[in-house]
Enzyme design. Sequence first.
Site, PDB file in Angstrom:
ATOM      1  N   ASN A 197      18.605 -47.604  37.372  1.00 60.46           N
ATOM      2  CA  ASN A 197      17.743 -48.751  37.055  1.00 60.46           C
ATOM      3  C   ASN A 197      16.239 -48.490  37.112  1.00 60.46           C
ATOM      4  O   ASN A 197      15.482 -49.161  36.429  1.00 60.46           O
ATOM      5  CB  ASN A 197      18.140 -49.981  37.877  1.00 60.46           C
ATOM      6  CG  ASN A 197      17.938 -49.808  39.345  1.00 60.46           C
ATOM      7  OD1 ASN A 197      17.967 -48.692  39.854  1.00 60.46           O
ATOM      8  ND2 ASN A 197      17.733 -50.898  40.049  1.00 60.46           N
ATOM      9  N   CYS A 243      17.459 -53.896  42.330  1.00 62.67           N
ATOM     10  CA  CYS A 243      18.205 -54.098  43.583  1.00 62.67           C
ATOM     11  C   CYS A 243      17.740 -55.337  44.339  1.00 62.67           C
ATOM     12  O   CYS A 243      18.486 -55.886  45.130  1.00 62.67           O
ATOM     13  CB  CYS A 243      18.119 -52.860  44.450  1.00 62.67           C
ATOM     14  SG  CYS A 243      16.449 -52.238  44.544  1.00 62.67           S
ATOM     15  N   GLY A 279      21.859 -46.261  45.292  1.00 62.64           N
ATOM     16  CA  GLY A 279      22.926 -46.650  44.373  1.00 62.64           C
ATOM     17  C   GLY A 279      23.788 -47.732  44.997  1.00 62.64           C
ATOM     18  O   GLY A 279      23.338 -48.503  45.858  1.00 62.64           O
ATOM     19  N   SER A 280      25.033 -47.789  44.572  1.00 66.82           N
ATOM     20  CA  SER A 280      25.910 -48.880  44.997  1.00 66.82           C
ATOM     21  C   SER A 280      26.480 -48.625  46.389  1.00 66.82           C
ATOM     22  O   SER A 280      26.641 -47.478  46.808  1.00 66.82           O
ATOM     23  CB  SER A 280      27.064 -49.009  43.992  1.00 66.82           C
ATOM     24  OG  SER A 280      27.793 -47.797  43.968  1.00 66.82           O
ATOM     25  N   GLU A 321      19.981 -46.266  50.209  1.00 70.68           N
ATOM     26  CA  GLU A 321      19.307 -47.467  49.684  1.00 70.68           C
ATOM     27  C   GLU A 321      20.314 -48.122  48.748  1.00 70.68           C
ATOM     28  O   GLU A 321      20.545 -47.630  47.638  1.00 70.68           O
ATOM     29  CB  GLU A 321      18.039 -47.078  48.919  1.00 70.68           C
ATOM     30  CG  GLU A 321      17.019 -46.290  49.729  1.00 70.68           C
ATOM     31  CD  GLU A 321      16.316 -47.126  50.772  1.00 70.68           C
ATOM     32  OE1 GLU A 321      16.235 -48.362  50.606  1.00 70.68           O
ATOM     33  OE2 GLU A 321      15.855 -46.556  51.768  1.00 70.68           O
ATOM     34  N   LEU A 322      20.927 -49.213  49.196  1.00 69.45           N
ATOM     35  CA  LEU A 322      22.087 -49.739  48.457  1.00 69.45           C
ATOM     36  C   LEU A 322      21.807 -51.110  47.835  1.00 69.45           C
ATOM     37  O   LEU A 322      20.669 -51.492  47.660  1.00 69.45           O
ATOM     38  CB  LEU A 322      23.292 -49.772  49.395  1.00 69.45           C
ATOM     39  CG  LEU A 322      23.585 -48.443  50.130  1.00 69.45           C
ATOM     40  CD1 LEU A 322      24.753 -48.594  51.079  1.00 69.45           C
ATOM     41  CD2 LEU A 322      23.809 -47.304  49.161  1.00 69.45           C
ATOM     42  N   GLU A 361      27.175 -58.379  44.548  1.00 68.41           N
ATOM     43  CA  GLU A 361      25.942 -58.091  43.817  1.00 68.41           C
ATOM     44  C   GLU A 361      26.213 -58.232  42.312  1.00 68.41           C
ATOM     45  O   GLU A 361      27.049 -57.517  41.759  1.00 68.41           O
ATOM     46  CB  GLU A 361      25.486 -56.667  44.120  1.00 68.41           C
ATOM     47  CG  GLU A 361      24.240 -56.279  43.362  1.00 68.41           C
ATOM     48  CD  GLU A 361      23.780 -54.857  43.655  1.00 68.41           C
ATOM     49  OE1 GLU A 361      24.625 -53.958  43.758  1.00 68.41           O
ATOM     50  OE2 GLU A 361      22.561 -54.663  43.774  1.00 68.41           O
TER      51      GLU A 361
HETATM   52  P1  NAP Z   1      26.029 -45.947  41.356  1.00 73.20           P
HETATM   53  O1  NAP Z   1      27.095 -46.164  40.375  1.00 73.20           O
HETATM   54  O2  NAP Z   1      26.366 -46.014  42.797  1.00 73.20           O
HETATM   55  O3  NAP Z   1      25.382 -44.526  41.006  1.00 73.20           O
HETATM   56  C1  NAP Z   1      24.287 -44.013  41.717  1.00 73.20           C
HETATM   57  C2  NAP Z   1      24.313 -42.505  41.641  1.00 73.20           C
HETATM   58  O4  NAP Z   1      25.448 -41.998  42.370  1.00 73.20           O
HETATM   59  C3  NAP Z   1      24.461 -41.967  40.223  1.00 73.20           C
HETATM   60  O5  NAP Z   1      23.688 -40.807  40.077  1.00 73.20           O
HETATM   61  C4  NAP Z   1      25.945 -41.651  40.158  1.00 73.20           C
HETATM   62  O6  NAP Z   1      26.280 -40.702  39.178  1.00 73.20           O
HETATM   63  C5  NAP Z   1      26.168 -41.097  41.542  1.00 73.20           C
HETATM   64  N1  NAP Z   1      27.573 -41.051  41.971  1.00 73.20           N
HETATM   65  C6  NAP Z   1      28.644 -41.693  41.456  1.00 73.20           C
HETATM   66  N2  NAP Z   1      29.767 -41.359  42.152  1.00 73.20           N
HETATM   67  C7  NAP Z   1      29.392 -40.485  43.109  1.00 73.20           C
HETATM   68  C8  NAP Z   1      30.071 -39.804  44.156  1.00 73.20           C
HETATM   69  N3  NAP Z   1      31.389 -39.951  44.345  1.00 73.20           N
HETATM   70  N4  NAP Z   1      29.361 -38.988  44.970  1.00 73.20           N
HETATM   71  C9  NAP Z   1      28.041 -38.838  44.812  1.00 73.20           C
HETATM   72  N5  NAP Z   1      27.332 -39.462  43.836  1.00 73.20           N
HETATM   73  C10 NAP Z   1      27.991 -40.287  43.006  1.00 73.20           C
HETATM   74  O7  NAP Z   1      24.810 -46.964  41.121  1.00 73.20           O
HETATM   75  P2  NAP Z   1      24.110 -47.369  39.755  1.00 73.20           P
HETATM   76  O8  NAP Z   1      25.051 -48.229  38.983  1.00 73.20           O
HETATM   77  O9  NAP Z   1      23.496 -46.196  39.094  1.00 73.20           O
HETATM   78  O10 NAP Z   1      22.893 -48.251  40.309  1.00 73.20           O
HETATM   79  C11 NAP Z   1      23.044 -49.573  40.670  1.00 73.20           C
HETATM   80  C12 NAP Z   1      23.141 -49.739  42.171  1.00 73.20           C
HETATM   81  O11 NAP Z   1      22.020 -49.141  42.808  1.00 73.20           O
HETATM   82  C13 NAP Z   1      23.112 -51.191  42.575  1.00 73.20           C
HETATM   83  O12 NAP Z   1      24.037 -51.414  43.593  1.00 73.20           O
HETATM   84  C14 NAP Z   1      21.677 -51.368  43.092  1.00 73.20           C
HETATM   85  O13 NAP Z   1      21.490 -52.427  43.983  1.00 73.20           O
HETATM   86  C15 NAP Z   1      21.456 -50.062  43.745  1.00 73.20           C
HETATM   87  N6  NAP Z   1      20.027 -49.818  43.924  1.00 73.20           N
HETATM   88  C16 NAP Z   1      19.500 -49.909  45.179  1.00 73.20           C
HETATM   89  C17 NAP Z   1      18.136 -49.729  45.375  1.00 73.20           C
HETATM   90  C18 NAP Z   1      17.505 -49.792  46.737  1.00 73.20           C
HETATM   91  O14 NAP Z   1      16.389 -49.311  46.884  1.00 73.20           O
HETATM   92  N7  NAP Z   1      18.164 -50.346  47.731  1.00 73.20           N
HETATM   93  C19 NAP Z   1      17.323 -49.460  44.271  1.00 73.20           C
HETATM   94  C20 NAP Z   1      17.908 -49.389  43.011  1.00 73.20           C
HETATM   95  C21 NAP Z   1      19.261 -49.563  42.848  1.00 73.20           C
HETATM   96  P3  NAP Z   1      26.906 -41.169  37.766  1.00 73.20           P
HETATM   97  O15 NAP Z   1      25.859 -41.973  37.087  1.00 73.20           O
HETATM   98  O16 NAP Z   1      27.170 -39.872  37.109  1.00 73.20           O
HETATM   99  O17 NAP Z   1      28.140 -41.949  38.078  1.00 73.20           O
END
Ligand code: NAP
Length: 472
Positions: free
Chosen positions: A151, A281, A227-228, A247-248, A375
């Site tokens: 994002n 997020c 990420g998530s 940071e989730l 979320e």
């Molecule tokens: P995501 O699906 O969790 O992916 C995040 C990263 O993790 C991607 O690079 C993804 O790669 C990788 N990943 C996936 N499976 C993995 C595994 N088993 N082991 C290690 N890495 C893995 O999240 P997203 O959909 O990109 O982003 C949205 C989420 O991020 C939301 O929940 C949002 O709230 C959160 N977020 C939090 C913040 C904060 O600062 N708290 C800021 C921004 C976003 P792939 O893309 O190749 O699957």
Amino acid sequence: MKQSLWINGECVETKEYSTLLSPYDQSLIAEVAVAEKNDVRKAIEAASNAEGILRSLPAYKRAEILENVVELMKENKEECAQIIAKEASKPLTAARTEVDRTIMTYKFSAQEARRIYGETIPMDAAPGGEGRVAYTVKEPLGVIAAITPFNFPMNLVAHKVGPAIAAGNTIVLKPATQTPLSSYKIAQFFHEAGLPKGALNVVTGRGSTVGDVLVQDDRIKMITFTGSPEVGKQIREKAGLKRVTLELGSNAAVIVDENSNLKEIVPRIVTGAFAFQGQVCISVQRIYVHDTIYEAFVEQFIEHTKKLKIGDPLDEQTDVSAMISRGDQNRVLNWIESATKSGATLALGGRGENAILQPTVLLDVHPEEKISCEEAFAPVVHINRVSSMEEAINFVNESKYGLQAGVFTTDVGRAFKAAKELHVGGVMINDFPTFRVDHMPYGGVKLSGMGREGIKYAVEEMTELKLISFKL
Ligand code: NAP
């Protein structure tokens, strides 16, 4: 365009490439390298070999490299914004804002590189400690694995790469599969800026394949993940004794107290709910409005939401474009349907048009509905009425998440009560929860994560405190 991996200061070809398509119109953007486990190990090896070089690089040189990146980004601002807009379908104006913020993040990182210091310890405060001079230093950890979401493909990468370099660490970066090009662009800037080869490596590929190698390799000393919660939890479980910051996600809420100036705050909350399709997020997902102004708030909120321009992310006028995937759009449509079936009112939107989910406003949603308690990460918001600050705080705190919350009130007593009682990482009084500047401490409680970013705070996480005591 064909994009290979970036390892040890060089482009590295892979056997497999995947097609990167625009979430908005499915047009081909690039062919992107898919790393195998062995490629990831090579990247770790390069980062590991560069560890000593970075560790001994003086602070002013690390700062200069970061300053050079700032200059390169300034010279190439529009190209960077176009990359973000295309790969993430982020409306161009929002992409430009992200580039400006990324520049600030690297600027802060350059400044932070020059002020990493410890303190002297009065050892004689304890019997037996006399006759000593003692001080602490902060040393780099070594190789850091950075895993980032789709994002904010430039600024959230900067929040990891900036402080890591500032503190003298090396990095293996794994960006989200949908937004790899921003990271490769940044790696190119660092290369041109004079960063020693191997200090920053970028590997793209399946999250689970690349992630698993990074999380389990002993040469990696820290995982910094955004990420998530689902993936964050898995990483924490597998990381063993590595340092981990997470940071989730969140379902951020804002409280609107009686006497609030609706003219001023409604447009702000509309922005907080729908900017980048609600895929921030700290997007506003839940709004709790005092009974006395509820009707007026809803009316004005809908009026302002209707003014949002929907369309192509590359169009200068667009406010809301496509969500990151059709799968996510369908997930949210199901959640909206479930909420309305259980009694919520659909006041606006609720439909997908091609790749775009129309900005959606729900009223009186039951707190156990997914669109409230999970979320959403979508252009969907719900407005519920409350009769007191106490009740609103309880609703906000019922969440399993706790990143940031916003409170609009003219009553200073209630403001302090909310600041004290809200269980979140940051409370924004008289602003939306979506507020962030890049040097402030930022992070969550509960399922929203652990550890803090905001350059100075990330540097703390990315360094090891060492004590040195001289017996005189
Ligand atoms: P995501 O699906 O969790 O992916 C995040 C990263 O993790 C991607 O690079 C993804 O790669 C990788 N990943 C996936 N499976 C993995 C595994 N088993 N082991 C290690 N890495 C893995 O999240 P997203 O959909 O990109 O982003 C949205 C989420 O991020 C939301 O929940 C949002 O709230 C959160 N977020 C939090 C913040 C904060 O600062 N708290 C800021 C921004 C976003 P792939 O893309 O190749 O699957």
